[in-house]
Design a protein around this motif. Sequence first.
Motif, PDB file in Angstrom:
ATOM      1  N   ARG A   1       0.828  -1.201   0.000  1.00  0.00           N
ATOM      2  CA  ARG A   1       0.000   0.000   0.000  1.00  0.00           C
ATOM      3  C   ARG A   1       0.869   1.261   0.000  1.00  0.00           C
ATOM      4  N   ASP A   2       0.438   2.235  -0.815  1.00  0.00           N
ATOM      5  CA  ASP A   2       1.141   3.514  -0.885  1.00  0.00           C
ATOM      6  C   ASP A   2       1.011   4.227   0.459  1.00  0.00           C
ATOM      7  N   VAL A   3       2.113   4.789   0.916  1.00  0.00           N
ATOM      8  CA  VAL A   3       2.135   5.448   2.219  1.00  0.00           C
ATOM      9  C   VAL A   3       1.343   6.766   2.194  1.00  0.00           C
TER      10      VAL A   3
ATOM     11  N   ILE B   1       1.624   4.486 -14.490  1.00  0.00           N
ATOM     12  CA  ILE B   1       3.087   4.382 -14.376  1.00  0.00           C
ATOM     13  C   ILE B   1       3.662   5.757 -14.699  1.00  0.00           C
ATOM     14  N   ASN B   2       4.206   6.428 -13.704  1.00  0.00           N
ATOM     15  CA  ASN B   2       4.837   7.731 -13.926  1.00  0.00           C
ATOM     16  C   ASN B   2       6.282   7.502 -14.361  1.00  0.00           C
ATOM     17  N   THR B   3       6.693   8.238 -15.389  1.00  0.00           N
ATOM     18  CA  THR B   3       8.053   8.060 -15.916  1.00  0.00           C
ATOM     19  C   THR B   3       8.767   9.399 -16.013  1.00  0.00           C
TER      20      THR B   3
ATOM     21  N   GLN C   1       7.482  11.126 -11.762  1.00  0.00           N
ATOM     22  CA  GLN C   1       8.126  10.018 -11.045  1.00  0.00           C
ATOM     23  C   GLN C   1       9.009  10.569  -9.932  1.00  0.00           C
ATOM     24  N   THR C   2       8.837  10.024  -8.731  1.00  0.00           N
ATOM     25  CA  THR C   2       9.644  10.470  -7.588  1.00  0.00           C
ATOM     26  C   THR C   2      10.520   9.363  -7.014  1.00  0.00           C
ATOM     27  N   VAL C   3      10.133   8.121  -7.250  1.00  0.00           N
ATOM     28  CA  VAL C   3      10.948   6.985  -6.799  1.00  0.00           C
ATOM     29  C   VAL C   3      11.424   6.243  -8.047  1.00  0.00           C
TER      30      VAL C   3
ATOM     31  N   LEU D   1       3.965   0.291 -10.649  1.00  0.00           N
ATOM     32  CA  LEU D   1       2.636   0.503 -11.205  1.00  0.00           C
ATOM     33  C   LEU D   1       1.733   0.904 -10.051  1.00  0.00           C
ATOM     34  N   HIS D   2       1.101   2.065 -10.157  1.00  0.00           N
ATOM     35  CA  HIS D   2       0.090   2.456  -9.173  1.00  0.00           C
ATOM     36  C   HIS D   2      -1.216   1.748  -9.531  1.00  0.00           C
ATOM     37  N   ILE D   3      -1.879   1.191  -8.546  1.00  0.00           N
ATOM     38  CA  ILE D   3      -3.225   0.637  -8.710  1.00  0.00           C
ATOM     39  C   ILE D   3      -4.125   1.428  -7.759  1.00  0.00           C
TER      40      ILE D   3
HETATM   41  P1  AMP Z   1       5.813   8.164  -8.217  1.00  0.00           P
HETATM   42  O1  AMP Z   1       5.538   9.614  -7.919  1.00  0.00           O
HETATM   43  O2  AMP Z   1       5.032   7.611  -9.356  1.00  0.00           O
HETATM   44  O3  AMP Z   1       7.301   7.892  -8.320  1.00  0.00           O
HETATM   45  O4  AMP Z   1       5.249   7.364  -6.958  1.00  0.00           O
HETATM   46  C1  AMP Z   1       5.999   7.089  -5.824  1.00  0.00           C
HETATM   47  C2  AMP Z   1       5.006   6.694  -4.770  1.00  0.00           C
HETATM   48  O5  AMP Z   1       5.699   6.034  -3.735  1.00  0.00           O
HETATM   49  C3  AMP Z   1       4.266   7.859  -4.131  1.00  0.00           C
HETATM   50  O6  AMP Z   1       2.869   7.695  -4.336  1.00  0.00           O
HETATM   51  C4  AMP Z   1       4.641   7.753  -2.651  1.00  0.00           C
HETATM   52  O7  AMP Z   1       3.582   8.089  -1.796  1.00  0.00           O
HETATM   53  C5  AMP Z   1       5.042   6.302  -2.532  1.00  0.00           C
HETATM   54  N1  AMP Z   1       5.972   5.980  -1.476  1.00  0.00           N
HETATM   55  C6  AMP Z   1       7.151   6.593  -1.196  1.00  0.00           C
HETATM   56  N2  AMP Z   1       7.753   5.997  -0.162  1.00  0.00           N
HETATM   57  C7  AMP Z   1       6.950   4.981   0.221  1.00  0.00           C
HETATM   58  C8  AMP Z   1       7.007   3.983   1.246  1.00  0.00           C
HETATM   59  N3  AMP Z   1       8.031   3.919   2.079  1.00  0.00           N
HETATM   60  N4  AMP Z   1       6.004   3.087   1.336  1.00  0.00           N
HETATM   61  C9  AMP Z   1       4.956   3.144   0.491  1.00  0.00           C
HETATM   62  N5  AMP Z   1       4.836   4.049  -0.493  1.00  0.00           N
HETATM   63  C10 AMP Z   1       5.809   4.955  -0.622  1.00  0.00           C
END
Ligand code: AMP
Length: 111
Positions: free
Chosen positions: A27-29, A83-85, A91-93, A98-100
């Motif tokens: 689950r997304d935090v 999917i953010n690229t 994209q941040t990570v 894949l976001h669901i």
């Molecule tokens: P993106 O912006 O597409 O790269 O999505 C990265 C996602 O990772 C964001 O929705 C964040 O809330 C999520 N995220 C970051 N750190 C964590 C974590 N430790 N556990 C769960 N989700 C996270």
Amino acid sequence: MTIFSRIIRREVPADIVYEDERCLAFRDVNPQAPVHVLLIPKKPIESLDSLSEDDRELAGHLLMKVPEIAAQLGLSDGYRTVINTGANGGQTVFHLHLHILGGRGLSWPPG
Ligand code: AMP
């Protein structure tokens, strides 16, 4: 190493909803919908742009897992997969994910 690799290694806690030898879903935090899960390959691929021919089967595996996980999460009324690229994609990570998203009606277009 990204935070997602640390989740795979169990160095960072996560609410894991699915796991097999090739992928993990948790689950997304910072959920953007009542259900917001991230599905990641265990292989540390940076983004869609980093996929190689060797990843063809893995990419298919991830996509095929989406409806299975969505069903497990009770998303029978539909859901969105994102999917953010890269920078402009939001994209941040930089570990492919894949976001669901589901559990409510989602608007379109995205911001
Ligand atoms: P993106 O912006 O597409 O790269 O999505 C990265 C996602 O990772 C964001 O929705 C964040 O809330 C999520 N995220 C970051 N750190 C964590 C974590 N430790 N556990 C769960 N989700 C996270």
